[in-house]
Enzyme design. Sequence first.
Site, PDB file in Angstrom:
ATOM      1  N   ASP A 164       0.850  -1.201   0.000  1.00 50.65           N
ATOM      2  CA  ASP A 164       0.000   0.000   0.000  1.00 50.65           C
ATOM      3  C   ASP A 164       0.888   1.255   0.000  1.00 50.65           C
ATOM      4  O   ASP A 164       0.401   2.379  -0.082  1.00 50.65           O
ATOM      5  CB  ASP A 164      -1.006   0.004   1.156  1.00 50.65           C
ATOM      6  N   SER A 165       2.224   1.044   0.016  1.00 49.13           N
ATOM      7  CA  SER A 165       3.158   2.147  -0.223  1.00 49.13           C
ATOM      8  C   SER A 165       2.899   2.758  -1.591  1.00 49.13           C
ATOM      9  O   SER A 165       3.349   3.872  -1.882  1.00 49.13           O
ATOM     10  CB  SER A 165       4.610   1.655  -0.124  1.00 49.13           C
ATOM     11  N   ASP A 216      -1.170  -6.181  -0.514  1.00 50.29           N
ATOM     12  CA  ASP A 216      -1.340  -5.518   0.773  1.00 50.29           C
ATOM     13  C   ASP A 216      -2.800  -5.115   0.958  1.00 50.29           C
ATOM     14  O   ASP A 216      -3.390  -4.491   0.067  1.00 50.29           O
ATOM     15  CB  ASP A 216      -0.486  -4.235   0.767  1.00 50.29           C
ATOM     16  N   LYS A 254      -1.282  -9.386   2.690  1.00 47.45           N
ATOM     17  CA  LYS A 254      -0.549  -8.930   3.882  1.00 47.45           C
ATOM     18  C   LYS A 254      -1.485  -8.053   4.702  1.00 47.45           C
ATOM     19  O   LYS A 254      -2.209  -7.212   4.152  1.00 47.45           O
ATOM     20  CB  LYS A 254       0.710  -8.158   3.486  1.00 47.45           C
ATOM     21  N   GLU A 312      -1.596  -5.554   8.130  1.00 48.91           N
ATOM     22  CA  GLU A 312      -0.882  -4.858   9.213  1.00 48.91           C
ATOM     23  C   GLU A 312      -1.629  -5.076  10.523  1.00 48.91           C
ATOM     24  O   GLU A 312      -2.855  -5.016  10.551  1.00 48.91           O
ATOM     25  CB  GLU A 312      -0.801  -3.355   8.923  1.00 48.91           C
ATOM     26  N   GLU A 333       8.913  -4.227  10.727  1.00 54.19           N
ATOM     27  CA  GLU A 333       9.348  -2.932  10.186  1.00 54.19           C
ATOM     28  C   GLU A 333       9.728  -1.968  11.309  1.00 54.19           C
ATOM     29  O   GLU A 333       8.991  -1.824  12.302  1.00 54.19           O
ATOM     30  CB  GLU A 333       8.206  -2.308   9.348  1.00 54.19           C
TER      31      GLU A 333
HETATM   32  O1  KIV Z   1       3.502  -1.111   1.681  1.00 49.76           O
HETATM   33  C1  KIV Z   1       4.653  -1.582   1.644  1.00 49.76           C
HETATM   34  O2  KIV Z   1       5.412  -1.382   0.692  1.00 49.76           O
HETATM   35  C2  KIV Z   1       5.076  -2.389   2.773  1.00 49.76           C
HETATM   36  C3  KIV Z   1       6.525  -2.784   2.836  1.00 49.76           C
HETATM   37  C4  KIV Z   1       7.357  -1.621   3.173  1.00 49.76           C
HETATM   38  C5  KIV Z   1       6.729  -3.902   3.767  1.00 49.76           C
HETATM   39  O3  KIV Z   1       4.297  -2.694   3.604  1.00 49.76           O
END
Ligand code: KIV
Length: 294
Positions: free
Chosen positions: A47-48, A86, A116, A118, A185
């Site tokens: 989600d970056s 994510d 993924k 969080e 992280e």
């Molecule tokens: O969103 C992302 O890119 C991440 C990584 C930095 C692990 O969660």
Amino acid sequence: MAFTRVTTVTLRELKDRGEKISMLTAYDYPIARLLDEAGIDVVLVGDSLAMVGLGYETTLPVTMDEMLHHVRAVSRGVKRALVVADMPFGSFQVSAEEGIRNAGRFLKEAGAHAVKLEGGREVTELTRRLTGIGVPVMGHLGLTPQMVHQFGGFKVQARSAAAAERLLEEALLLEEGGIFSLVLEGIPWQVAEVITAELRIPTIGIGAGLSCDGQVLVTNDLLGLFDNFTPKFVKRYANMKETITTAFVQFHRDVKAAQFPGPEHAFRLDDAESRRWEQHLHRRRRQVKTFGKG
Ligand code: KIV
């Protein structure tokens, strides 16, 4: 070329063999292809995307539909690596049902192999339910960017013995809930080292030291494409900003100076057609002269 697909089981085998795991982010087809061809084990559509791809200040605004769009593109580019999608902020926090529906969309509609999530204790039940119906889950603890406002900024976590202990407990809980891997992280390396030793599943670190079973970076950081800010844990492997800017400036100059396109970039009428075209033009000009334009 023959290749063996990376699966969630492969990652566990890599940990057991003491072989490190490489993971990078991708948001589009060309980068996904390059990562895959480079042999990267896990491609994360993080989600970056919100920050490095869409220009937001945090990861919070990116939506499910935006993530799906990018996961589809990445999945089309990956043949070997494990593709992890994510779960964006708001896609799993409201209810387990919504989380399950959204996670399912990543696998069913976008070709991801895993999601993924969080969070710790608060996502353990959802993790259990997802893994129970065949959706592999990667956990994410420590400096979880979706908590940026709660943390008061992008701050290193687990800096006290008590906080480190809480993090370890949450990691164990997530493992019990069925995660196949855990991103750690922005935490002190000593904490990551203990968590990595305590867990049977592999840990993937980002700003968590060398002891983790694998490492992940945001690809745009590694390439030097995102320089709004650079966290301490980023290692820059290339300066693509400079390379790309040089190319853009050169193109701009060439266009302004009529240096592009050159003959090698242009298409040409063959000689016979060129002669016919000349005759045609000649007749047209004569007609215009005789009868005028109207
Ligand atoms: O969103 C992302 O890119 C991440 C990584 C930095 C692990 O969660």
